[in-house]
Design an enzyme around this catalytic site. Structure first.
Site, mmCIF file in Angstrom:
data_model
loop_
_atom_site.group_PDB
_atom_site.id
_atom_site.type_symbol
_atom_site.label_atom_id
_atom_site.label_comp_id
_atom_site.label_asym_id
_atom_site.label_seq_id
_atom_site.Cartn_x
_atom_site.Cartn_y
_atom_site.Cartn_z
ATOM 1 N N ASP A 31 9.129 5.405 1.273
ATOM 2 C CA ASP A 31 8.332 4.968 0.129
ATOM 3 C C ASP A 31 8.225 3.460 0.154
ATOM 4 O OD1 ASP A 31 7.186 4.657 -2.557
ATOM 5 O OD2 ASP A 31 7.957 6.676 -2.936
ATOM 6 N N ASP A 83 5.143 2.289 4.603
ATOM 7 C CA ASP A 83 3.725 2.267 4.247
ATOM 8 C C ASP A 83 3.045 3.282 5.147
ATOM 9 O OD1 ASP A 83 1.027 1.832 3.915
ATOM 10 O OD2 ASP A 83 1.145 -0.359 4.058
ATOM 11 N N TYR A 124 -10.537 10.652 -4.786
ATOM 12 C CA TYR A 124 -9.372 11.530 -4.870
ATOM 13 C C TYR A 124 -9.718 12.952 -4.422
ATOM 14 C CZ TYR A 124 -5.108 13.614 -6.739
ATOM 15 O OH TYR A 124 -3.911 14.282 -6.872
ATOM 16 N N LYS A 143 -8.181 14.762 -1.078
ATOM 17 C CA LYS A 143 -7.327 15.941 -1.151
ATOM 18 C C LYS A 143 -7.956 17.142 -0.446
ATOM 19 C CE LYS A 143 -3.872 14.024 -3.202
ATOM 20 N NZ LYS A 143 -2.567 13.868 -2.503
#
Length: 265
Positions: free
Chosen positions: A38, A62, A170, A174
């Protein structure tokens, strides 16, 4: 009963908070040691994993950088000797990292495609698609080298199947995760490496913090959620556990949808 992930090593991106953290804790409860990748410090997740009786390390990662993804997996091998499970949970909602629902409620039409800067679109795809691909690739390469199979779980979204006005980056990202999952599942089907995805509905994580205090945003979210509540990160983690464990040994390339009934129609 023997824990579902006894003796396993799991790499989890986005593990500092939200679904990633809940998954790390649940996997630890089921016997796995955890490697957290993270950009945000993951000290609390490490503490919770250790409280559950397992070991954990955190690696600043990253996922948009190929070298970071490779280094994350290398760190897991250096610390624990192998990788059995990977969960690609790192992701963002918008280029600013905020919820699509909140942004649309505050700035009507501002995030529609016709008004959206290209950079805002590509930033989300960089994190949510390229980042997941690079994570999956690093995991799969290590699993192939080990020759012992494994399970990769990608965090997609119910938005992979539901178009949300103002949420193009988004939704598209996805949907990309979903198709990446299917392709990699097919490509790796004979190797013992399974690749599946989880598509949560609206879930109470930092990504949508404050949504319940925004009447319009919350109403929009619940209008497509028949159970009329937010999911809990632990509920999504339970789905990840199923896909990570041998309980799903005959499944690959699939998208499971813990989404409060969004697809009952």
């Amino acid at each position: 009963m023997r824990p579902a992930l006894a003796g396993k090593v799991a790499v989890i991106t986005g593990g500092a908070s939200g679904i990633g953290r809940a998954t790390a804790v649940r996997f630890a409860e089921e016997g796995a040691d955890i490697v957290i990748g993270d950009l945000t410090p993951a000290d609390e997740t490490v503490r919770l994993v250790e409280k559950a009786g397992r070991r954990a390390i955190a690696v600043r990662t990253d996922t948009t950088k190929e070298a970071d993804c490779d280094a994350l997996v290398a760190a897991a091998v250096a610390e624990f000797g192998k990788v059995d499970v990977g969960v690609a949970a790192a992701g963002i909602a918008t280029a600013a990292g905020r919820s699509n629902v909140q942004t649309r409620a505050e700035q009507k039409d501002a995030t529609n495609v016709v008004n959206l800067p290209t950079e805002a679109f590509t930033r989300v795809l960089d994190v949510n698609v390229i980042g997941v691909m690079q994570t999956d690739r690093a995991l799969a390469r290590q699993m192939l080298a080990q020759g012992t199979g494994g399970s990769i779980v990608n965090i997609a979204s119910s938005a992979a199947k539901i178009p949300l006005a103002g949420g193009a980056p988004y939704c598209v990202s996805k949907a990309g995760v979903w198709m990446l999952t299917k392709v990699m599942g097919l490509e790796l089907a004979t190797t013992g490496i399974r690749v599946n995805a989880v598509g949560p509905g609206y879930t109470a994580t930092p990504m949508i913090a404050g949504i319940e205090d925004d009447e319009e945003a919350f109403r929009a979210a619940m209008s497509i959620t028949p159970m009329n509540r937010l999911g809990r990160p632990e509920e999504i983690a339970a789905t990840c556990l199923f896909l990570a464990s041998d309980e799903s040994s005959f499944m690959t390339g699939q998208l499971l949808l813990p989404a409060g009934g969004q697809f009952t129609g």
